[in-house]
Scaffold this active site. Structure first.
Site, mmCIF file in Angstrom:
data_model
loop_
_atom_site.group_PDB
_atom_site.id
_atom_site.type_symbol
_atom_site.label_atom_id
_atom_site.label_comp_id
_atom_site.label_asym_id
_atom_site.label_seq_id
_atom_site.Cartn_x
_atom_site.Cartn_y
_atom_site.Cartn_z
ATOM 1 N N ASP A 290 0.370 5.502 -1.175
ATOM 2 C CA ASP A 290 -0.618 6.503 -1.561
ATOM 3 C C ASP A 290 -0.060 7.610 -2.435
ATOM 4 O O ASP A 290 -0.653 8.698 -2.512
ATOM 5 C CB ASP A 290 -1.261 7.104 -0.308
ATOM 6 C CG ASP A 290 -2.365 6.231 0.241
ATOM 7 O OD1 ASP A 290 -3.369 6.037 -0.459
ATOM 8 O OD2 ASP A 290 -2.226 5.742 1.374
ATOM 9 N N HIS B 30 -9.006 -1.951 7.379
ATOM 10 C CA HIS B 30 -10.103 -1.003 7.629
ATOM 11 C C HIS B 30 -11.425 -1.648 8.013
ATOM 12 O O HIS B 30 -12.341 -0.934 8.420
ATOM 13 C CB HIS B 30 -10.345 -0.063 6.429
ATOM 14 C CG HIS B 30 -9.291 0.966 6.243
ATOM 15 N ND1 HIS B 30 -9.155 2.057 7.068
ATOM 16 C CD2 HIS B 30 -8.307 1.079 5.306
ATOM 17 C CE1 HIS B 30 -8.129 2.803 6.647
ATOM 18 N NE2 HIS B 30 -7.602 2.225 5.584
ATOM 19 N N HIS C 114 -2.377 -3.102 4.711
ATOM 20 C CA HIS C 114 -1.650 -2.131 5.548
ATOM 21 C C HIS C 114 -2.276 -2.115 6.937
ATOM 22 O O HIS C 114 -2.954 -1.170 7.317
ATOM 23 C CB HIS C 114 -1.611 -0.744 4.908
ATOM 24 C CG HIS C 114 -2.931 -0.143 4.538
ATOM 25 N ND1 HIS C 114 -3.846 -0.763 3.727
ATOM 26 C CD2 HIS C 114 -3.503 1.060 4.857
ATOM 27 C CE1 HIS C 114 -4.909 0.001 3.573
ATOM 28 N NE2 HIS C 114 -4.724 1.114 4.261
ATOM 29 N N ASP D 110 2.044 2.103 3.863
ATOM 30 C CA ASP D 110 1.102 3.229 3.833
ATOM 31 C C ASP D 110 1.837 4.548 3.603
ATOM 32 O O ASP D 110 1.369 5.617 4.012
ATOM 33 C CB ASP D 110 0.285 3.291 5.131
ATOM 34 C CG ASP D 110 -1.072 3.975 4.955
ATOM 35 O OD1 ASP D 110 -1.379 4.411 3.831
ATOM 36 O OD2 ASP D 110 -1.813 4.081 5.940
ATOM 37 N N HIS E 120 0.829 -1.210 0.000
ATOM 38 C CA HIS E 120 0.000 0.000 0.000
ATOM 39 C C HIS E 120 0.856 1.250 0.000
ATOM 40 O O HIS E 120 1.573 1.531 0.962
ATOM 41 C CB HIS E 120 -0.906 0.009 1.232
ATOM 42 C CG HIS E 120 -1.999 1.023 1.153
ATOM 43 N ND1 HIS E 120 -3.232 0.758 0.622
ATOM 44 C CD2 HIS E 120 -2.041 2.319 1.539
ATOM 45 C CE1 HIS E 120 -3.991 1.836 0.691
ATOM 46 N NE2 HIS E 120 -3.278 2.808 1.233
ATOM 47 N N HIS F 154 -13.523 1.640 3.918
ATOM 48 C CA HIS F 154 -12.487 2.551 4.412
ATOM 49 C C HIS F 154 -12.922 2.973 5.814
ATOM 50 O O HIS F 154 -13.348 2.121 6.608
ATOM 51 C CB HIS F 154 -12.258 3.724 3.452
ATOM 52 C CG HIS F 154 -10.942 4.388 3.693
ATOM 53 N ND1 HIS F 154 -10.829 5.617 4.285
ATOM 54 C CD2 HIS F 154 -9.681 3.956 3.485
ATOM 55 C CE1 HIS F 154 -9.554 5.937 4.411
ATOM 56 N NE2 HIS F 154 -8.821 4.950 3.938
ATOM 57 N N GLU G 113 -9.048 1.283 -2.642
ATOM 58 C CA GLU G 113 -9.061 1.309 -1.178
ATOM 59 C C GLU G 113 -10.435 1.580 -0.575
ATOM 60 O O GLU G 113 -10.554 2.316 0.400
ATOM 61 C CB GLU G 113 -8.052 2.335 -0.639
ATOM 62 C CG GLU G 113 -7.684 2.042 0.813
ATOM 63 C CD GLU G 113 -6.810 3.100 1.455
ATOM 64 O OE1 GLU G 113 -6.509 2.956 2.649
ATOM 65 O OE2 GLU G 113 -6.432 4.061 0.764
#
Length: 421
Positions: free
Chosen positions: A48, A220, A241, A349, A46, A179, A152
């Site tokens: 971003d 999540h 993650h 992350d 993961h 999420h 995600e």
């Protein structure tokens, strides 16, 4: 995790041939790490960077070859530091906010996928799109970073199985079911439960992902949703993650009873570098600071200068608890003890967490060797380090690919939210 503003005061790390940390790695240890990562690609679950490109840099994929200090918000990722970190494969997150719903969610997700494909095209000497486990190994042998796409949040489907299938056609190989908000598939770990785990549409989505060969990502989601998805999925699930809840009691982390389920189902927990999910002292400090902030705002209502001064005084008396590379290793050790070495991975992350809330040395993609050096110090074998690096996620991907092949005769799902499976 939800996009947090990166600390603008921190400059991009200066990278050496060893790591981004000031702590040098013994040359013999570094040579051992290089031998392992030459045979097995280091695959992070993961990153971003696409969201940072979209929200902070005007959709531009330029100027990512190296550095980043010239940017208003320094990045954790660029091509030079990917190489310094010995990264062989990366799931690029195509995150959008959980509040975006319906057709707008689909449009924004397509724009994020476009960011990834433009990024890969802009750096052909460094990146190459991957769709299968074999692709990752082939691209790694060519000296490039195998680039995969991870969606995600189940809200990004807009309630449409057709959208899910088109995401897959464009390259998405994982989907996080929720999420930060409970959605029309499942309960989130950080929202009030509505479904008791998965609902009928969520189960249908897991089944359709199995048919497509997409990895079911349980970062999540609530513990009940974790258990329900593990039971529902024919293929291994992943946490792209997430960390160990026994080490840090945050609801985003994975409880031991869920870790134990992975032993028999082939799943993988890819550990996150965010201090808020690593450190129990930090979690307690953060809660105490939030309470103090609310107290002084109430005490000095209409007096923002006084409340700000009082909060500064509290901050001075209560320094932020530090996290280091050893804390990341603690989470990995715990997951390995409970679930086994076949079920650990890395999902930093990076570029989705504040620059100064990752352990020093792990706040850029150059830092992975520092973590490997710590695990070597703790006695991890080459075989187990290879599993951590990429062997386990490659095995999970191949499991998903086999399940997809076995389901090839099944028709596409036409399920919609609110209707029976």
């Amino acid at each position: 995790m939800r996009r947090l503003v990166l600390a603008a005061a921190a400059a991009a790390l200066a990278v050496t041939a060893t790591t981004a940390s000031a702590q040098p790695i013994d040359p013999k240890v570094m040579a051992r790490i290089d031998r392992i990562l030459k045979r097995t690609p280091l695959i992070d679950g993961h990153n971003d960077l696409p969201e940072q490109i979209r929200e902070s840099h005007g959709m531009s994929v330029a100027n990512l070859a190296s550095g980043g200090a010239e940017r208003a918000k320094p990045l954790m990722t660029d091509m030079a530091r990917l190489r310094d970190g010995r990264v062989g494969g990366q799931f690029w997150s195509v995150y959008i906010d959980a509040g975006v719903q319906g057709d707008e969610a689909i449009r924004q997700t397509l724009e994020q996928i476009d960011v990834v494909t433009r990024l890969v095209k802009a750096y052909p000497g460094d990146l190459e799109l991957a769709f299968t486990a074999d692709d990752i190994e082939r691209i790694h042998r060519r000296g490039r970073v195998a680039s995969l796409i991870g969606v995600e949040g189940g809200h990004q489907m807009g309630g449409s199985m057709a959208a899910l299938r088109q995401f897959h056609r464009l390259g998405a190989r994982s989907l996080t079911l929720t999420h930060f908000a409970t959605n029309d598939l499942a309960d989130s770990a950080t929202d009030d439960p509505k479904w008791g785990g998965l609902n009928d549409f969520g189960r249908a989505v897991v089944h359709e992902m199995n048919r497509l060969g997409m990895l079911v990502d349980l970062s999540h989601v609530s513990p009940d949703a974790m258990k329900a998805a593990i039971a529902e999925s024919r293929a291994p699930v992943v946490f792209t993650h997430s960390n160990a809840r026994a080490i840090e009691d945050h609801p985003r982390n994975v409880p031991d009873d869920v870790l134990a389920l992975l032993r028999d189902r082939g799943g993988v927990v890819m550990v996150n570098f965010y201090t808020g999910y690593l450190s129990e002292p930090y979690r307690l400090w953060s809660a105490a600071r939030a309470a103090e902030e609310a107290r002084v705002k109430s005490l000095f209502v209409g007096q923002p200068d006084r409340s700000a001064a009082a909060l500064r005084q509290w901050d001075s008396a209560h320094p932020v608890p530090a996290a280091d590379v050893g804390l990341v290793a603690d989470h990995l050790d715990h997951i390995a003890r409970v679930a086994g070495y076949d079920h650990v991975g890395l999902g930093g992350d990076l570029d989705g967490i504040p620059y100064d809330l990752a352990p020093p040395g792990l706040n850029s993609v150059a830092g992975y060797p520092l973590l490997f050096a710590e695990l070597i110090r703790r006695g991890w074998s080459d075989a187990n380090l290879a599993k951590l690096a990429g062997g386990n996620i490659l095995r999970a991907m191949r499991g998903a690919e086999r399940v997809s092949a076995a389901m090839a005769a099944e028709p596409p799902s036409m399920a919609v939210p609110g209707q029976p499976k």
